[in-house]
Motif scaffolding. Structure first.
Motif, short mmCIF file in Angstrom:
data_model
loop_
_atom_site.label_atom_id
_atom_site.label_comp_id
_atom_site.label_asym_id
_atom_site.label_seq_id
_atom_site.Cartn_x
_atom_site.Cartn_y
_atom_site.Cartn_z
N UNK A 91 -9.42 -13.46 2.74
CA UNK A 91 -10.26 -14.61 2.37
C UNK A 91 -10.75 -15.35 3.61
N UNK A 92 -9.85 -15.59 4.53
CA UNK A 92 -10.19 -16.29 5.76
C UNK A 92 -11.20 -15.50 6.58
N UNK A 93 -10.98 -14.20 6.72
CA UNK A 93 -11.91 -13.35 7.47
C UNK A 93 -13.29 -13.38 6.83
N UNK A 94 -13.36 -13.24 5.50
CA UNK A 94 -14.64 -13.25 4.81
C UNK A 94 -15.33 -14.60 4.92
N UNK A 95 -14.57 -15.68 4.91
CA UNK A 95 -15.14 -17.01 5.06
C UNK A 95 -15.74 -17.19 6.46
N UNK A 96 -14.97 -16.81 7.49
CA UNK A 96 -15.44 -16.97 8.87
C UNK A 96 -16.66 -16.09 9.15
N UNK A 97 -16.64 -14.88 8.59
CA UNK A 97 -17.74 -13.93 8.85
C UNK A 97 -18.99 -14.23 8.02
N UNK A 98 -18.88 -15.11 7.03
CA UNK A 98 -20.03 -15.44 6.20
C UNK A 98 -20.23 -14.48 5.04
N UNK A 99 -19.31 -13.57 4.83
CA UNK A 99 -19.43 -12.57 3.78
C UNK A 99 -18.78 -12.98 2.46
N UNK A 100 -18.12 -14.10 2.42
CA UNK A 100 -17.38 -14.52 1.24
C UNK A 100 -18.20 -14.53 -0.05
N UNK A 101 -19.45 -14.99 -0.05
CA UNK A 101 -20.20 -15.02 -1.32
C UNK A 101 -20.46 -13.65 -1.92
N UNK B 54 -3.33 -18.36 13.40
CA UNK B 54 -3.15 -19.79 13.13
C UNK B 54 -3.45 -20.62 14.38
N UNK B 55 -3.05 -20.13 15.55
CA UNK B 55 -3.35 -20.86 16.78
C UNK B 55 -4.85 -20.89 17.03
N UNK B 56 -5.51 -19.78 16.75
CA UNK B 56 -6.96 -19.68 16.90
C UNK B 56 -7.66 -20.68 15.98
N UNK B 57 -7.19 -20.76 14.74
CA UNK B 57 -7.78 -21.68 13.77
C UNK B 57 -7.52 -23.13 14.18
N UNK C 100 -0.24 -13.13 1.15
CA UNK C 100 -0.56 -13.38 2.57
C UNK C 100 -1.72 -12.51 3.02
N UNK C 101 -1.73 -11.24 2.59
CA UNK C 101 -2.84 -10.35 2.96
C UNK C 101 -4.14 -10.84 2.32
N UNK C 102 -4.05 -11.33 1.09
CA UNK C 102 -5.23 -11.86 0.42
C UNK C 102 -5.78 -13.10 1.12
N UNK C 103 -4.87 -13.95 1.62
CA UNK C 103 -5.30 -15.14 2.38
C UNK C 103 -6.00 -14.73 3.66
N UNK C 104 -5.46 -13.73 4.34
CA UNK C 104 -6.08 -13.25 5.58
C UNK C 104 -7.47 -12.68 5.30
N UNK D 287 -6.05 -18.69 -7.97
CA UNK D 287 -5.52 -19.88 -7.31
C UNK D 287 -5.25 -19.58 -5.84
N UNK D 288 -5.36 -20.61 -5.04
CA UNK D 288 -5.12 -20.48 -3.60
C UNK D 288 -3.95 -21.38 -3.22
N UNK D 289 -2.93 -20.77 -2.66
CA UNK D 289 -1.75 -21.51 -2.22
C UNK D 289 -1.49 -21.10 -0.77
N UNK D 290 -1.63 -22.05 0.14
CA UNK D 290 -1.51 -21.73 1.57
C UNK D 290 -0.33 -22.49 2.16
N UNK D 291 0.48 -21.78 2.92
CA UNK D 291 1.58 -22.43 3.62
C UNK D 291 0.99 -23.33 4.71
N UNK D 292 1.60 -24.46 4.91
CA UNK D 292 1.11 -25.41 5.90
C UNK D 292 1.25 -24.82 7.31
N UNK D 293 0.22 -24.93 8.14
CA UNK D 293 0.28 -24.37 9.50
C UNK D 293 1.46 -24.90 10.32
N UNK D 294 1.83 -26.18 10.15
CA UNK D 294 2.95 -26.69 10.92
C UNK D 294 4.26 -26.02 10.53
N UNK D 295 4.39 -25.55 9.27
CA UNK D 295 5.57 -24.82 8.85
C UNK D 295 5.60 -23.44 9.51
#
Length: 157
Positions: free
Chosen positions: A110-120, A152-155, A104-108, A128-136
């Motif tokens: 990853x998401x932060x780096x993707x949004x900030x543009x720093x991911x590359x 999740x609400x922000x996304x 879960x911390x790794x997903x957070x 592997x990436x396994x994400x729980x469905x937001x509706x769950x």
């Protein structure tokens, strides 16, 4: 010792068949059924890729699972991990040859780096990436920390 290892193996393997148990009819559920051991699954399905979700932060459990993965030569067709970052780190340290999915911390992160543009500019040990469905997540709000819900609400919006 054997009884302890047996119960630990059942903890890991029980999640593998939870979907098939849910699909059984009520009549079938009245009959006793055996939950297969992880080792039984490895023996009976030697070429089937398996995703292992190690739920407990238990060094004995992690060691036994790693030994079984190595014993049955499944490093290249097994992916393991945990929602718990500590467990994920232990799994990777024990056997870096087995594919690992984001905690879960790794997903957070990853998401932060993707949004900030720093991911590359970052490298990850996860394969592997396994994400729980937001509706769950949104349906079970009492089980999720407030920060994750706000994210999740922000996304979603």
């Amino acid at each position: 010792m054997q009884k302890s290892a047996d119960s630990l193996s059942r903890t890991v393997s029980s999640s593998l068949i939870s979907n098939s148990i849910q699909r059984r009819s009520q009549e079938d559920c009245k009959k006793p059924h055996k939950i297969p051991l992880l080792e039984d699954i490895f023996k009976n399905f030697p070429n089937t890729p398996i995703n292992l979700d190690v739920k407990l932060n238990n060094d004995n459990l992690i060691q036994k699972v790693s030994e079984m993965v190595a014993k049955y030569k499944r490093e290249n067709i097994t992916v393991w991990g945990s929602f718990n970052e500590k467990v994920t780190k232990k799994l990777f340290k024990l056997n870096p040859n087995v594919g690992i999915y984001f905690s879960s911390a790794g997903c957070a992160k990853l998401l932060f780096l993707m949004i900030s543009g720093l991911l590359p500019f970052f490298r990850f040990k996860e394969t592997h990436l396994e994400i729980i469905m937001p509706n769950r997540i949104l349906k079970n709000r009492r089980l999720i920390p407030r920060g994750y819900i706000a994210l999740m609400i922000l996304i979603k919006t």
